[in-house]
Scaffold this motif. Sequence first.
Motif, PDB file in Angstrom:
ATOM      1  N   GLU A  52     -13.795  -0.141   3.991  1.00  0.00           N
ATOM      2  CA  GLU A  52     -13.029   1.040   3.722  1.00  0.00           C
ATOM      3  C   GLU A  52     -11.985   1.298   4.956  1.00  0.00           C
ATOM      4  OE1 GLU A  52     -12.790   5.868   3.055  1.00  0.00           O
ATOM      5  OE2 GLU A  52     -14.672   4.640   2.460  1.00  0.00           O
ATOM      6  N   HIS A  53     -10.773   1.113   4.865  1.00  0.00           N
ATOM      7  CA  HIS A  53      -9.722   1.591   6.034  1.00  0.00           C
ATOM      8  C   HIS A  53      -8.634   2.415   5.296  1.00  0.00           C
ATOM      9  CE1 HIS A  53     -11.908  -0.508   9.444  1.00  0.00           C
ATOM     10  NE2 HIS A  53     -12.014  -1.443   8.602  1.00  0.00           N
ATOM     11  N   HIS A  54      -8.001   3.104   6.332  1.00  0.00           N
ATOM     12  CA  HIS A  54      -6.741   3.967   5.889  1.00  0.00           C
ATOM     13  C   HIS A  54      -5.638   3.993   6.708  1.00  0.00           C
ATOM     14  CE1 HIS A  54      -9.244   5.434   2.473  1.00  0.00           C
ATOM     15  NE2 HIS A  54     -10.257   5.644   3.493  1.00  0.00           N
ATOM     16  N   ASN A  55      -4.380   3.820   6.055  1.00  0.00           N
ATOM     17  CA  ASN A  55      -3.314   3.932   7.051  1.00  0.00           C
ATOM     18  C   ASN A  55      -3.147   2.662   8.044  1.00  0.00           C
ATOM     19  OD1 ASN A  55      -0.809   5.189   7.869  1.00  0.00           O
ATOM     20  ND2 ASN A  55      -1.797   6.396   9.393  1.00  0.00           N
ATOM     21  N   MET A  56      -3.701   1.674   7.447  1.00  0.00           N
ATOM     22  CA  MET A  56      -3.309   0.412   8.349  1.00  0.00           C
ATOM     23  C   MET A  56      -2.429  -0.720   7.425  1.00  0.00           C
ATOM     24  SD  MET A  56      -7.015  -0.054  10.023  1.00  0.00           S
ATOM     25  CE  MET A  56      -7.811   1.329  10.932  1.00  0.00           C
ATOM     26  N   VAL A  57      -1.123  -0.784   7.915  1.00  0.00           N
ATOM     27  CA  VAL A  57      -0.462  -1.921   7.102  1.00  0.00           C
ATOM     28  C   VAL A  57      -1.112  -3.185   6.675  1.00  0.00           C
ATOM     29  CG1 VAL A  57       1.624  -0.670   7.758  1.00  0.00           C
ATOM     30  CG2 VAL A  57       0.757  -2.693   8.982  1.00  0.00           C
TER      31      VAL A  57
END
Length: 342
Positions: A52-57
């Motif tokens: 789970e990761h967020h706000n990474m293109v």
Amino acid sequence: MSKDKSQETIPYSILELATVGKGVSVSDTFKNSLKLAQAAEDLGYKRFWLAEHHNMVSIASSATSVLMSHIAGGTKSIRVGSGGIMLPNHSSLIIAEQFSTLAHLYPDRIDLGLGRAPGTDQTTAQAIRPDRMQAVYQFPQELEQIQKYFSKENVNAKVRVPIAEGINLPTYILGSSTDSAHLAAKLGLPYVFASHFAPTHLFEAFEIYRREFKPSKFLKEPKTIACINAIVADSNEEAERISTSMIRMLIGVLTGRLDYMQPPTAMTPDLKAVVENPALQRMMAYAFAGDKAMVSEKTKQFLEDTQADELMVVSHIYDYEDRLKSVTLFAELMKDLNAVPA
């Protein structure tokens, strides 16, 4: 290969981030993740976990449980899990509902890996959940609450997840520091260490976990999984070229200049100089890039040093065919290592 604890073979697994390359669509990225999982299944990999990761293109695995269903639905036997769900971002009840649903859809194939890091920057973490820091401190209690939802004994509780009660859904504690080692040992749960990007406390954490481990209904003795980066090619030169995509990605993480994964290039003198940066060297302590013989030797040494019970591999590779080749060669070298008498 010497194994101090037993004659058992070392399972090998994949940690997937659904990394988005420059010029590659998110849709194609998801298709490639599924193709890789199908290949891994045929090659003998035990698990295919999504982070789970967020706000990474460059990372498209933000809706982790949704992507897990996509992978599990397109495979037959490989275990599919979260590596992990960042629990302070979520409600324990909702995670219990989501993962018990997955476990019913794909029986005896779903793993729940839980961590307490945000999986993003602090501003985004605040946007995900304004009371996140309070949830971080409550991580042990939230984790135990999930276990209660999974237990048959919860049938008389006021708040229930009926479809979760009695479900077969192994839970793993993820960590990159010693805090998580104490918790995993106390609860008698398997422990996964993020040595692929945060290796500093690996040996100390494993020592704490094994020393303090308390047998539980889930696990009778300690179980450790360690993570490495591995890029395997037909030659050391080709592996070095392919690894430039990973190196630029890690530089972006360190500098805060995140971008899509870049196509590989020749290893220039300037890039070699950047690789010598101490911070990057620490992050890449267990990044093995080379031909099968070189990566096999480094992997063998890593397993002997850590005495890990299982190995999880991350491969930041731009081209799908290069990644498939790397995953194939790594499976071959693991089968060779496991075939050598202790």
